[in-house]
Scaffold this active site. Structure first.
Site, PDB file in Angstrom:
ATOM      1  N   ARG A  41       0.827  -1.216   0.000  1.00 27.75           N
ATOM      2  CA  ARG A  41       0.000   0.000   0.000  1.00 27.75           C
ATOM      3  C   ARG A  41       0.858   1.261   0.000  1.00 27.75           C
ATOM      4  NH1 ARG A  41      -4.705  -2.020   4.231  1.00 27.75           N
ATOM      5  NH2 ARG A  41      -5.985  -3.078   2.675  1.00 27.75           N
ATOM      6  N   LYS A 198     -18.979 -18.376   3.591  1.00 35.42           N
ATOM      7  CA  LYS A 198     -20.406 -18.294   3.846  1.00 35.42           C
ATOM      8  C   LYS A 198     -21.158 -17.544   2.753  1.00 35.42           C
ATOM      9  CE  LYS A 198     -20.084 -18.417   8.920  1.00 35.42           C
ATOM     10  NZ  LYS A 198     -20.454 -17.716  10.172  1.00 35.42           N
ATOM     11  N   GLY A 351      -8.519  -9.976   0.123  1.00 34.87           N
ATOM     12  CA  GLY A 351      -7.248 -10.395   0.706  1.00 34.87           C
ATOM     13  C   GLY A 351      -6.810 -11.790   0.311  1.00 34.87           C
ATOM     14  N   GLY A 374     -13.008  -4.257   1.389  1.00 37.36           N
ATOM     15  CA  GLY A 374     -14.410  -3.939   1.625  1.00 37.36           C
ATOM     16  C   GLY A 374     -15.014  -3.090   0.520  1.00 37.36           C
TER      17      GLY A 374
END
Length: 397
Positions: A41, A198, A351, A374
């Site tokens: 980053r 999930k 990730g 996100g």
């Protein structure tokens, strides 16, 4: 999305002598001693910083780091390790300034790093008073932090409302272009790979993509729920039995418009979730009651690879198996290498996806690697990111 771009301001000579405030994403991982363990980053932020310096701006850069308590600064919250790494990469001193909200001195051609922005009271709730103070520090606000674009905070949203000029840095602009190319104006067929443990965490993403993509490849625990929806056994594999109907609805919605959710025909199973567990390839219909499905099988992998090779656009979020265990990594490797060989434009994010890309060394063969976890997921859901919305609104005005 139409936003003002910092590169255009630089090309037009509108940056020289100006105070430029860059919101970067320098939230890097550290070890127990505060040493940076991975600096991607920081490296990604360099083009914007160099662009501003070369244009003759007085440059201020800030970022969050970790999860500090507002108004309660602790030594571990400090951007000092980031300042040191920036100094090394830029081959110049990078002073770190604390208590900067009420004013900071920086001359044209100089660079300062402003201490962790999330220690300022009102940052996370986008306090207007804080945002106005920060906007008063600059002539040009540059958002170059896609990883925080899904949050309406003072340094990502509020300051953009009040700064004289608000624009997108090169990293953010590249994300906007790549997302538009992949989702708004894709070359067909459009294939999306969505994997994870999930369905519940990615159900809205699956529902959104089901309206647009030509093939929706599911993997991991998500695939197990879809296997159930297709009437196939999964043994004791991770799945969400209460979401089988939702999975079936996604499959039916895809089928109704001539698209599909490819269901694995074979899988790799084990009796235990362990790196040294014995891997067994089985037809999907032959999974036993005490089996765990930990990867797609070779026939499924070959079929998916062929589909990826024929794709026009690929969106990838998540490995299709437990790729951390070598015995259950072949499916993810096959997918990764097919994406690398495909002529399709590919965009990857998340990730675990980035870890898989690094493991198989295909960084240069992916069309665009998203830096925002996100934020990338919210884009796949079809949401408008607050930080992009305010920049577009300012550009329109």
């Amino acid at each position: 999305m139409n936003v003002l771009r910092f590169s255009d301001l630089c090309d037009q000579g509108r940056v020289a002598g100006r105070r430029v405030f860059i919101r970067a994403d320098l939230n890097v991982p550290q070890d127990g001693q505060g040493r940076i363990t991975e600096d991607t980053r920081i490296r990604a932020s360099l083009p914007c910083i160099r662009m501003a310096l070369e244009a003759g701006a007085a440059v201020m850069v800030t970022s969050h780091l970790g999860r500090p308590t507002e108004g309660g600064f602790k030594p571990q919250d400090s951007l000092a390790p980031v300042a040191q790494r920036l100094s090394e990469l830029l081959a110049r001193p990078v002073p770190l300034k604390a208590g900067w909200v009420d004013g900071v001195q920086v001359a044209p051609g100089e660079l300062v790093l402003l201490e962790n922005c999330r220690v300022n009271r009102g940052e996370k709730k986008n306090d207007p008073g804080l945002a106005r103070k920060m906007a008063a520090l600059c002539d040009i606000y540059v958002n170059d932090a896609f990883g925080t674009a899904h949050r309406a905070e003072a340094t990502t949203y509020g300051i953009a409302e009040y700064a004289p000029v608000a624009c997108a840095g090169p990293l953010l602009a590249a994300e906007i272009d790549a997302i538009g190319k992949a989702l708004a104006h894709p070359q067909r067929p459009l294939v999306a790979i969505v994997a994870g443990s999930k369905v519940s965490t990615k159900l809205t993403i699956l529902q959104s993509l089901a309206k647009n993509v030509d093939r929706l490849v599911v993997g991991g625990g998500i695939a197990n729920t879809f296997l159930l929806a297709a009437g196939l056994p999964i043994g004791k594999s991770l799945a969400e039995h209460d979401l089988v109907e939702e999975a079936r609805a996604v499959m039916q919605a895809m089928k109704a418009r001539g698209a599909e959710v490819p269901i694995p025909t074979d899988v790799v199973t084990a009796k235990a979730f362990a790196a040294d567990a014995r891997a067994t390839v089985k037809a999907a219909r032959d999974v036993a009651e005490d089996d765990l499905i930990l990867d797609i099988g070779p026939d499924t992998a070959r079929a998916l690879a062929d589909q990826l090779m024929a794709a026009g656009t690929i969106v990838w979020n998540g490995p299709v198996g437990v790729f951390e265990f070598d015995a259950f990594a072949q499916g993810t490797e096959a997918i990764a290498r097919a994406i690398a060989r495909s002529r399709a434009f590919s965009i990857a994010g998340g990730g675990d996806t980035l870890a898989a890309i690094a493991k198989y060394g295909i960084e240069k063969d992916v069309g665009y690697i998203s830096t925002g976890g996100g934020a990338f997921l919210e884009v796949l859901e079809g949401k408008t990111l607050p930080a992009l919305e305010i920049l577009a609104r300012r550009a329109a005005a």
